[in-house]
Write a protein that holds these residues in place. Structure first.
Motif, PDB file in Angstrom:
ATOM      1  N   GLN B 401       0.851  -1.186   0.000  1.00 59.02           N
ATOM      2  CA  GLN B 401       0.000   0.000   0.000  1.00 59.02           C
ATOM      3  C   GLN B 401       0.890   1.241   0.000  1.00 59.02           C
ATOM      4  O   GLN B 401       1.856   1.312   0.767  1.00 59.02           O
ATOM      5  N   ALA B 406      -2.766   4.082  -2.550  1.00 60.05           N
ATOM      6  CA  ALA B 406      -2.781   3.296  -3.792  1.00 60.05           C
ATOM      7  C   ALA B 406      -2.340   1.863  -3.484  1.00 60.05           C
ATOM      8  O   ALA B 406      -1.603   1.623  -2.519  1.00 60.05           O
ATOM      9  N   TYR B 408      -0.335  -1.493  -4.763  1.00 58.82           N
ATOM     10  CA  TYR B 408       0.687  -1.962  -5.702  1.00 58.82           C
ATOM     11  C   TYR B 408       0.646  -3.482  -5.779  1.00 58.82           C
ATOM     12  O   TYR B 408       0.460  -4.151  -4.758  1.00 58.82           O
ATOM     13  N   LYS B 419       0.147  -0.325 -10.379  1.00 57.30           N
ATOM     14  CA  LYS B 419      -0.360   0.580  -9.346  1.00 57.30           C
ATOM     15  C   LYS B 419      -1.850   0.776  -9.619  1.00 57.30           C
ATOM     16  O   LYS B 419      -2.236   1.143 -10.737  1.00 57.30           O
ATOM     17  N   ILE B 421      -5.331   2.675  -8.513  1.00 53.33           N
ATOM     18  CA  ILE B 421      -5.825   3.855  -7.782  1.00 53.33           C
ATOM     19  C   ILE B 421      -7.337   3.959  -7.925  1.00 53.33           C
ATOM     20  O   ILE B 421      -7.941   3.382  -8.832  1.00 53.33           O
ATOM     21  N   TYR B 422      -7.916   4.701  -6.990  1.00 54.74           N
ATOM     22  CA  TYR B 422      -9.353   4.991  -7.053  1.00 54.74           C
ATOM     23  C   TYR B 422      -9.522   6.364  -7.686  1.00 54.74           C
ATOM     24  O   TYR B 422      -8.906   7.337  -7.241  1.00 54.74           O
ATOM     25  N   THR B 423     -10.321   6.412  -8.738  1.00 55.29           N
ATOM     26  CA  THR B 423     -10.482   7.687  -9.444  1.00 55.29           C
ATOM     27  C   THR B 423     -11.785   8.384  -9.050  1.00 55.29           C
ATOM     28  O   THR B 423     -11.925   9.581  -9.240  1.00 55.29           O
TER      29      THR B 423
END
Lengths: 134, 425
Positions: B401, B406, B408, B419, B421-423
């Motif tokens: 983390q 994010a 990994y 990686k 991610i939350y968008t």
């Protein structure tokens, strides 16, 4: 002298019995595939590709199409040495398959020596028998 | 001219490739391809690196740099340090060191810990999270058992100054002759004295051996993924269940049953825990502990009277190699304190198709599942049609983390670092 005799025998049989020999080889391969699917497939996989880092591939392998005695002994005794195979190491031990008959071992080895991009001579039950005695 | 022509061709090909590479890297953040992964809505993935070598576990520093433990050292490249080049979606290798291959890597209290299949080392970090003296690590533990099978040593640290490592059993089911049909199971299983469990050592004491350590938990065939759960303040592990039920006992298991059984299991461990291997396995369909056939079982008889139950159970042979409790705030509330699991993908489901090659998620509350597990990130393999594991393009192995929350994921086929991610979009 014994080898010469054997060679002459083989050449003679090749000359006179080429077709039956070919048929016998094909039959051994067919039987060998059945053994492979029962005993070998889960580790070495349907395509002979093995499992990366775990179980070695049988594809185009000099362990497979090389010295018959080495290969027969791997089946009879198993294999747990850590050696590089084409630069990679494999962690699982090969269990001995000595419960198989001489015929089954000959067939399955003949099958893998004629599959997975390998092309090598057949292994006969008497080859297995000789190794098993030692 | 005849000589120049091929060079000219090559020149234009290079220009074209370069242009392709540039647009590729720029668009990888924005184009919605998600590096080939299938993700839940509002998540995005980029591939920060590829072909860096078989990458096992990973650890991300508070500054966002990524330490990657390599399976093979290739000289002195046993550990790689990657730094993301902001805005490019790529990470570059800025340091490599360590003349040993292995799996385990972790960061704790200003130190980087890393393991070979035999030893555990640590390196002091500076205030930027960079290893100060990569050539001279302290050897914390040495001489752990390594007999090929299940040889990797994963590591995790608690908040009380201890480090935990898995010592995998060098066996499938503790038979007298490993994986040989008809060979009986040994009772008691002698492997459990020195393997088949989790060992605990002091995190700051050099040159420890077995004699300094504690067998913290036993009856664990092989663990690769493990993590410290901060909500329960306890160790959680993912066990790889036994192989080859059909190969060894065709009278009790058909090929389909053998592909699904036994479960891959998540356990919460405490000092003295026993998870039951090799005498039993967990059947996730019956929710029962079943007596192992090497010890008189027939697929029905129950066993493991003294063994604890798993926290969660997953389909057979998926090979959980990474475990991470999510403590970040980037992802929605649902993910907080839940577990991500990197499934390496199976090999022991033949002749059925191989499965796994994904990152799963199981929601947890106070260390207990609060819902069913689900697939979080899929399609690492590039296809669902895997009949032989070598066909998988990528296989998830390690999880970490980032400081911003994010997630990994490392891959140990050729070595990709993803990686996720939350968008919110």
């Amino acid at each position: 002298m014994r080898y010469l005799f054997f060679l002459v025998l083989v050449l003679t049989s090749l000359a006179t019995n080429a077709q039956p020999a070919k048929a016998a080889l094909q039959q051994s391969i067919t039987r060998g595939k059945i053994v492979y699917n029962q005993v070998c497939i889960s580790c070495h996989q349907a395509d002979g590709g093995g499992v990366p880092n775990m179980n070695p591939p049988l594809i185009k392998s000099k362990w497979v199409d090389g010295d018959k005695k080495v290969l027969i002994n791997i089946l009879l005794n198993g294999f747990s040495e850590k050696v590089a195979i084409d630069g990679d190491y494999y962690s699982n031990n090969m269990p001995a398959q000595s419960q198989l008959t001489d015929q089954q071992i000959a067939d399955v080895l003949t099958y893998i020596r004629n599959s997975f991009e390998n092309k090598a001579s057949a292994i006969l039950p008497q080859n297995v028998k000789t190794c098993r005695k030692k | 001219m005849k000589i120049i022509k091929p060079f000219a061709c090559l020149f234009f090909v290079l220009i074209w490739l370069n242009a392709f590479a540039q647009t590729g890297s720029k668009s990888s953040i924005a184009d919605g391809n998600n590096a080939g992964l299938i993700l839940p809505k509002s998540f995005a993935a980029i591939k920060l690196a590829d072909n860096i070598g078989k990458s096992r576990h990973i650890a991300v520093t508070p500054q966002g740099d990524i330490y990657v433990k390599q399976l093979v050292a290739n000289g002195s490249k046993g550990i790689l340090l990657l730094r993301e080049e902001k805005g490019t979606g790529r990470a570059a290798i800025i340091k490599s060191f360590g003349d040993y291959g292995g799996t385990g890597i972790a960061i704790k209290n200003g130190y980087l810990y890393a393991s070979s299949d035999v030893d555990i080392y640590r390196y002091k970090l500076d205030d930027k999270g960079i290893v100060i003296d990569p050539e001279h690590p302290e050897k914390i533990v040495n001489g752990l058992l390594e007999r090929h099978e299940h040889e990797s040593k994963s590591i995790v640290l608690d908040d009380d100054g201890y480090i935990y490592t898995n010592i995998g059993a060098y066996s499938n089911s503790c038979q007298e002759r490993d994986r040989v049909k008809g060979s009986p199971g040994m009772k008691p299983c002698p492997i459990l004295d020195s393997a088949g469990g989790i060992w605990r050592f002091k995190a700051d004491l050099p040159n420890q051996t077995y004699a300094n350590g504690t067998r913290y938990a036993t009856g664990l065939r092989n663990v690769v993924g493990l993590d410290w759960n901060k909500t329960t303040n306890s160790l959680f592990v993912m066990m790889h269940g036994r192989d080859q039920l059909h190969d060894l006992f065709p009278q009790y298991y058909d090929e389909k049953q053998s592909a699904e059984l036994p479960a891959e299991t998540m356990y919460e461990l405490h000092n003295g825990s026993n998870c039951g291997w090799p005498y039993m396995y967990y059947d996730q369909q019956k929710h029962q502990k079943i007596l192992a056939p090497e010890y008189g079982g027939d697929g029905v008889k129950q066993g493991g009277e003294n063994a604890q139950d798993p926290v969660a159970a997953f389909p057979g042979h998926l090979a959980p190699n990474g475990l991470l409790f999510y403590t970040g705030t980037m992802f929605p509330e649902k993910y907080r304190n839940g577990a991500f699991i990197a499934f390496h993908g199976s090999w022991n489901r033949a002749p059925e198709k191989q499965k796994g090659f994904l990152v799963a998620f199981v929601p947890l509350k106070n260390g207990k599942p609060s819902g069913d597990w689900e697939i979080f990130a899929d399609n690492f393999a590039g296809t669902n049609d895997i009949t032989s594991p070598r066909q998988a393009a990528h296989r998830p192995c390690g999880l970490a983390q980032g400081p911003d929350g994010a997630l990994y994921v490392s891959d140990d086929v050729k070595g990709a670092i993803y990686k996720i991610i939350y968008t919110g979009k």
